[in-house]
Design an enzyme around this catalytic site. Structure first.
Site, PDB file in Angstrom:
ATOM      1  N   CYS A  18     -20.450 -31.908 -19.319  1.00 14.72           N
ATOM      2  CA  CYS A  18     -21.816 -32.436 -19.380  1.00 14.72           C
ATOM      3  C   CYS A  18     -22.394 -32.411 -20.791  1.00 14.72           C
ATOM      4  CB  CYS A  18     -22.731 -31.705 -18.407  1.00 14.72           C
ATOM      5  SG  CYS A  18     -22.773 -29.911 -18.625  1.00 14.72           S
ATOM      6  N   HIS A  32     -26.413 -27.125 -16.725  1.00 15.31           N
ATOM      7  CA  HIS A  32     -26.067 -28.542 -16.818  1.00 15.31           C
ATOM      8  C   HIS A  32     -26.892 -29.209 -17.910  1.00 15.31           C
ATOM      9  CE1 HIS A  32     -24.555 -32.371 -15.429  1.00 15.31           C
ATOM     10  NE2 HIS A  32     -25.765 -32.825 -15.201  1.00 15.31           N
ATOM     11  N   GLN A  90     -20.039 -38.673 -14.918  1.00 13.32           N
ATOM     12  CA  GLN A  90     -19.226 -37.541 -15.380  1.00 13.32           C
ATOM     13  C   GLN A  90     -18.264 -37.147 -14.269  1.00 13.32           C
ATOM     14  OE1 GLN A  90     -21.385 -33.920 -16.293  1.00 13.32           O
ATOM     15  NE2 GLN A  90     -19.514 -32.712 -16.110  1.00 13.32           N
ATOM     16  N   ASP A  94     -28.073 -38.469 -16.524  1.00 13.54           N
ATOM     17  CA  ASP A  94     -27.398 -37.329 -15.918  1.00 13.54           C
ATOM     18  C   ASP A  94     -26.106 -37.827 -15.284  1.00 13.54           C
ATOM     19  OD1 ASP A  94     -26.502 -35.241 -14.339  1.00 13.54           O
ATOM     20  OD2 ASP A  94     -28.428 -34.851 -13.375  1.00 13.54           O
TER      21      ASP A  94
END
Length: 228
Positions: A96, A167, A90, A182
């Site tokens: 996110c 997040h 990202q 992630d």
């Protein structure tokens, strides 16, 4: 991060309209709330569960881990991370939520018949052979996704001008392993053996441990991507 989007809200209705508009079949797949992590409440979640999205507050400990790079990533049991995992970095601020949806759908694309000619069908074909950094660069320049994200973000109640410190991450089962995806990390994190049948329970154990690290916060949210 240079480019910043409006944050997506952790709201199944917002997430559903977002992914359905991009080519996930509306009659087959939906996000739903997970109201608690004990067995009775997990049993209420529609099955089968294809992925789990977790929203949690970032802390100074998370920032320290981020500075250490990929040291938090593991190869459980000495096994290499599966090459079948769809993972992207990202590089866009506040993206996110979108990255979480991309991870959730990308790792079950073989189980979902994406709408022919839709954004997602083309996106996953175009990015299939890219590495995580190339996928992030592709997403950063993708006006169509940015527009769809903006529409979804404006459908929620989040103030676009408020700084968020939460997040999204995604949990998926690939090749018999539970992976945490992630976009802030350099690679997926394996949390050990799992299966499509136990994905929700296995993810719940990891999430419980994460919540226990920050017991004073209430800013947690769990959603499941379920097949109708």
């Amino acid at each position: 991060m240079g480019k910043r989007w409006i944050p997506l809200e952790a709201n199944p209705d917002v997430m559903n309209q977002f992914m359905w508009g991009l080519g996930v079949p509306e009659g087959e797949v939906q996000f739903c709330d997970v109201y608690g992590l004990d067995d009775e409440l997990l049993a209420m979640v529609p099955q089968p569960v294809l992925a789990v999205i977790f929203l949690y507050p970032l802390t100074s400990l998370d920032e320290e881990k981020e500075e250490l790079g990929a040291s938090g990533a593991s190869t459980a049991g000495g096994k290499d991370l599966s090459k079948k995992v769809y993972f992207t970095k990202q590089t866009v601020g506040n993206a996110c939520g979108t990255v979480g949806v991309i991870h959730a759908i990308g790792n079950v694309a073989s189980q979902i018949k994406l709408v022919e000619g839709s954004y997602f069908e083309k996106f996953y074909k175009k990015t299939a052979d890219m590495d995580p950094i190339q996928r992030a660069a592709f997403l950063e320049e993708d006006d169509e996704m940015e527009g769809a994200h903006s529409v979804a973000a404006s459908a929620g109640d989040t103030d676009a001008n408020v700084d968020v410190n939460e997040h999204f991450v995604c949990f998926s089962c690939v090749d018999g392993e539970l992976y945490e995806l992630d976009g802030r990390k350099s690679q997926p994190i394996s949390h050990g053996p799992s299966s499509p049948e136990t994905l929700l329970q296995d993810a719940a154990k990891v999430i419980k441990a994460r919540i226990a690290e920050n017991p004073n916060s209430m800013n947690f949210n769990v959603m499941a991507l379920s097949k109708k």
